[in-house]
Design a protein around this motif. Structure first.
Motif, PDB file in Angstrom:
ATOM      1  N   ALA A 125      57.526  46.856  70.391  1.00  0.00           N
ATOM      2  CA  ALA A 125      58.331  45.637  70.474  1.00  0.00           C
ATOM      3  C   ALA A 125      59.214  45.444  69.248  1.00  0.00           C
ATOM      4  CB  ALA A 125      57.425  44.420  70.660  1.00  0.00           C
ATOM      5  N   LEU A 126      58.927  46.121  68.154  1.00  0.00           N
ATOM      6  CA  LEU A 126      59.755  45.981  66.962  1.00  0.00           C
ATOM      7  C   LEU A 126      61.029  46.802  67.107  1.00  0.00           C
ATOM      8  CD1 LEU A 126      57.129  46.177  64.096  1.00  0.00           C
ATOM      9  CD2 LEU A 126      58.303  44.162  64.947  1.00  0.00           C
ATOM     10  N   ASN A 127      62.094  46.314  66.491  1.00  0.00           N
ATOM     11  CA  ASN A 127      63.381  47.005  66.576  1.00  0.00           C
ATOM     12  C   ASN A 127      63.428  48.252  65.701  1.00  0.00           C
ATOM     13  OD1 ASN A 127      64.397  45.158  68.367  1.00  0.00           O
ATOM     14  ND2 ASN A 127      65.237  43.855  66.764  1.00  0.00           N
ATOM     15  N   SER A 128      62.748  48.216  64.573  1.00  0.00           N
ATOM     16  CA  SER A 128      62.849  49.325  63.643  1.00  0.00           C
ATOM     17  C   SER A 128      61.496  49.615  63.020  1.00  0.00           C
ATOM     18  CB  SER A 128      63.856  48.994  62.546  1.00  0.00           C
ATOM     19  OG  SER A 128      63.910  50.038  61.607  1.00  0.00           O
ATOM     20  N   LEU A 129      61.271  50.866  62.740  1.00  0.00           N
ATOM     21  CA  LEU A 129      60.034  51.288  62.106  1.00  0.00           C
ATOM     22  C   LEU A 129      60.086  51.109  60.592  1.00  0.00           C
ATOM     23  CD1 LEU A 129      57.308  52.824  62.467  1.00  0.00           C
ATOM     24  CD2 LEU A 129      58.608  54.932  62.428  1.00  0.00           C
ATOM     25  N   TYR A 130      61.297  51.084  60.017  1.00  0.00           N
ATOM     26  CA  TYR A 130      61.471  51.079  58.571  1.00  0.00           C
ATOM     27  C   TYR A 130      62.485  50.016  58.142  1.00  0.00           C
ATOM     28  CZ  TYR A 130      59.949  55.819  59.714  1.00  0.00           C
ATOM     29  OH  TYR A 130      59.280  56.897  60.236  1.00  0.00           O
ATOM     30  N   SER A 176      61.834  59.471  63.114  1.00  0.00           N
ATOM     31  CA  SER A 176      62.926  59.554  62.151  1.00  0.00           C
ATOM     32  C   SER A 176      63.769  58.282  62.174  1.00  0.00           C
ATOM     33  CB  SER A 176      63.814  60.757  62.453  1.00  0.00           C
ATOM     34  OG  SER A 176      64.552  60.534  63.633  1.00  0.00           O
ATOM     35  N   SER A 177      64.477  58.076  61.085  1.00  0.00           N
ATOM     36  CA  SER A 177      65.492  57.030  60.977  1.00  0.00           C
ATOM     37  C   SER A 177      66.644  57.620  60.176  1.00  0.00           C
ATOM     38  CB  SER A 177      64.938  55.788  60.287  1.00  0.00           C
ATOM     39  OG  SER A 177      65.962  54.830  60.115  1.00  0.00           O
ATOM     40  N   PRO A 178      67.597  58.255  60.855  1.00  0.00           N
ATOM     41  CA  PRO A 178      68.704  58.889  60.138  1.00  0.00           C
ATOM     42  C   PRO A 178      69.471  57.928  59.234  1.00  0.00           C
ATOM     43  CG  PRO A 178      68.666  59.598  62.421  1.00  0.00           C
ATOM     44  CD  PRO A 178      67.657  58.484  62.298  1.00  0.00           C
ATOM     45  N   ASP A 179      69.610  56.682  59.653  1.00  0.00           N
ATOM     46  CA  ASP A 179      70.333  55.701  58.832  1.00  0.00           C
ATOM     47  C   ASP A 179      69.685  55.497  57.470  1.00  0.00           C
ATOM     48  OD1 ASP A 179      72.035  55.405  60.956  1.00  0.00           O
ATOM     49  OD2 ASP A 179      71.228  53.466  61.599  1.00  0.00           O
ATOM     50  N   LEU A 180      68.354  55.614  57.416  1.00  0.00           N
ATOM     51  CA  LEU A 180      67.628  55.428  56.161  1.00  0.00           C
ATOM     52  C   LEU A 180      67.198  56.749  55.533  1.00  0.00           C
ATOM     53  CD1 LEU A 180      65.446  52.326  57.115  1.00  0.00           C
ATOM     54  CD2 LEU A 180      67.524  52.379  55.725  1.00  0.00           C
ATOM     55  N   GLN A 181      67.667  57.853  56.091  1.00  0.00           N
ATOM     56  CA  GLN A 181      67.376  59.199  55.596  1.00  0.00           C
ATOM     57  C   GLN A 181      65.879  59.529  55.656  1.00  0.00           C
ATOM     58  OE1 GLN A 181      69.197  59.380  51.710  1.00  0.00           O
ATOM     59  NE2 GLN A 181      71.230  59.617  52.584  1.00  0.00           N
ATOM     60  N   THR A 197      60.626  51.634  53.502  1.00  0.00           N
ATOM     61  CA  THR A 197      59.288  51.073  53.661  1.00  0.00           C
ATOM     62  C   THR A 197      58.986  50.942  55.144  1.00  0.00           C
ATOM     63  OG1 THR A 197      59.505  49.848  51.587  1.00  0.00           O
ATOM     64  CG2 THR A 197      57.783  49.113  53.100  1.00  0.00           C
ATOM     65  N   ILE A 198      57.771  51.262  55.517  1.00  0.00           N
ATOM     66  CA  ILE A 198      57.332  51.120  56.900  1.00  0.00           C
ATOM     67  C   ILE A 198      57.084  49.639  57.171  1.00  0.00           C
ATOM     68  CG2 ILE A 198      55.539  51.742  58.565  1.00  0.00           C
ATOM     69  CD1 ILE A 198      55.047  54.287  56.863  1.00  0.00           C
ATOM     70  N   GLU A 199      57.580  49.143  58.303  1.00  0.00           N
ATOM     71  CA  GLU A 199      57.367  47.749  58.695  1.00  0.00           C
ATOM     72  C   GLU A 199      55.885  47.423  58.701  1.00  0.00           C
ATOM     73  OE1 GLU A 199      59.219  45.154  59.160  1.00  0.00           O
ATOM     74  OE2 GLU A 199      61.230  45.963  59.419  1.00  0.00           O
ATOM     75  N   ILE A 200      55.541  46.161  58.421  1.00  0.00           N
ATOM     76  CA  ILE A 200      54.151  45.770  58.184  1.00  0.00           C
ATOM     77  C   ILE A 200      53.210  46.096  59.342  1.00  0.00           C
ATOM     78  CG2 ILE A 200      54.425  43.365  58.908  1.00  0.00           C
ATOM     79  CD1 ILE A 200      52.562  42.744  56.403  1.00  0.00           C
TER      80      ILE A 200
END
Length: 191
Positions: free
Chosen positions: A5-10, A130-135, A163-166
């Motif tokens: 449900a979260l938009n982003s992992l980081y 992965s999150s290419p935007d955050l490398q 940082t990984i979301e809480i």
């Protein structure tokens, strides 16, 4: 709330301190040092391409606050070392080549075990998208691989990535603790 449900992992933290779930890159440290019989000091250096900080966030917060409080005579909140898990790039992990630099080749992971791993259905491993935007590349954590690195090494480096979301870091921390707290039972088949 389901993890999906979260938009982003980081995210990029704005804190001055490190926090649990920080992804770090190119962390260099002395893995071990020993005095040889001839009196020479043998040293093994290591660089972690990626790692995740797993020390408890409340401990990290208290350590940082206690160090900033120059009026406090007490140093009981200081952390001497931080708990890290190496996070290996997924493809080199899958190919069994993630530890080649330290002289170890691992068994490659085939399709079915890889699917279980990426779906977090293997208790030994944790997969990070992965999150290419955050490398941040796809990463795999092997819970058998963890280490404590002196706090000042981490704070003295420019290694922060994201940082990984809480909710995700809570899940990672719980899985890590569960894996470490397992109890080995004797093999009764040979008895």
């Amino acid at each position: 709330m389901p993890l999906s449900a979260l938009n982003s992992l980081y995210f990029k933290s704005t804190l001055e301190r490190h926090e649990q779930g920080d992804i770090l890159r190119d962390v260099q440290f002395i893995e071990w040092a020993k005095l040889e019989d001839d009196g020479e000091l043998a040293v093994a250096e290591r660089t972690l391409q990626y790692c995740v900080l797993l020390s408890q966030d409340c401990d990290l917060e208290h350590d940082y606050g206690n160090r900033k409080d120059t009026n406090s005579a007490w140093k009981d909140k200081y952390l001497q070392s931080l708990l890290l898990c190496p996070a290996y790039p997924a493809q080199s992990f899958r190919d069994g080549k993630h530890l080649e630099k330290v002289g170890m080749v691992m068994r490659p992971i085939t399709s079915d075990p890889w699917k279980r791993l990426t779906q977090l259905n293997d208790a030994r491993y944790h997969y990070l998208e992965s999150s290419p935007d955050l490398q941040v590349p796809e990463l795999v954590i092997d819970f058998k691989h963890y280490l404590a690195v002196p706090r000042d090494i981490i704070y003295g480096s420019n290694s922060y990535v994201a940082t990984i979301e809480i909710v995700y870091r809570d899940h990672l921390s719980a899985r890590f603790a569960q894996y470490l707290s397992r109890i080995g039972l004797p093999d009764r088949a040979t008895a």
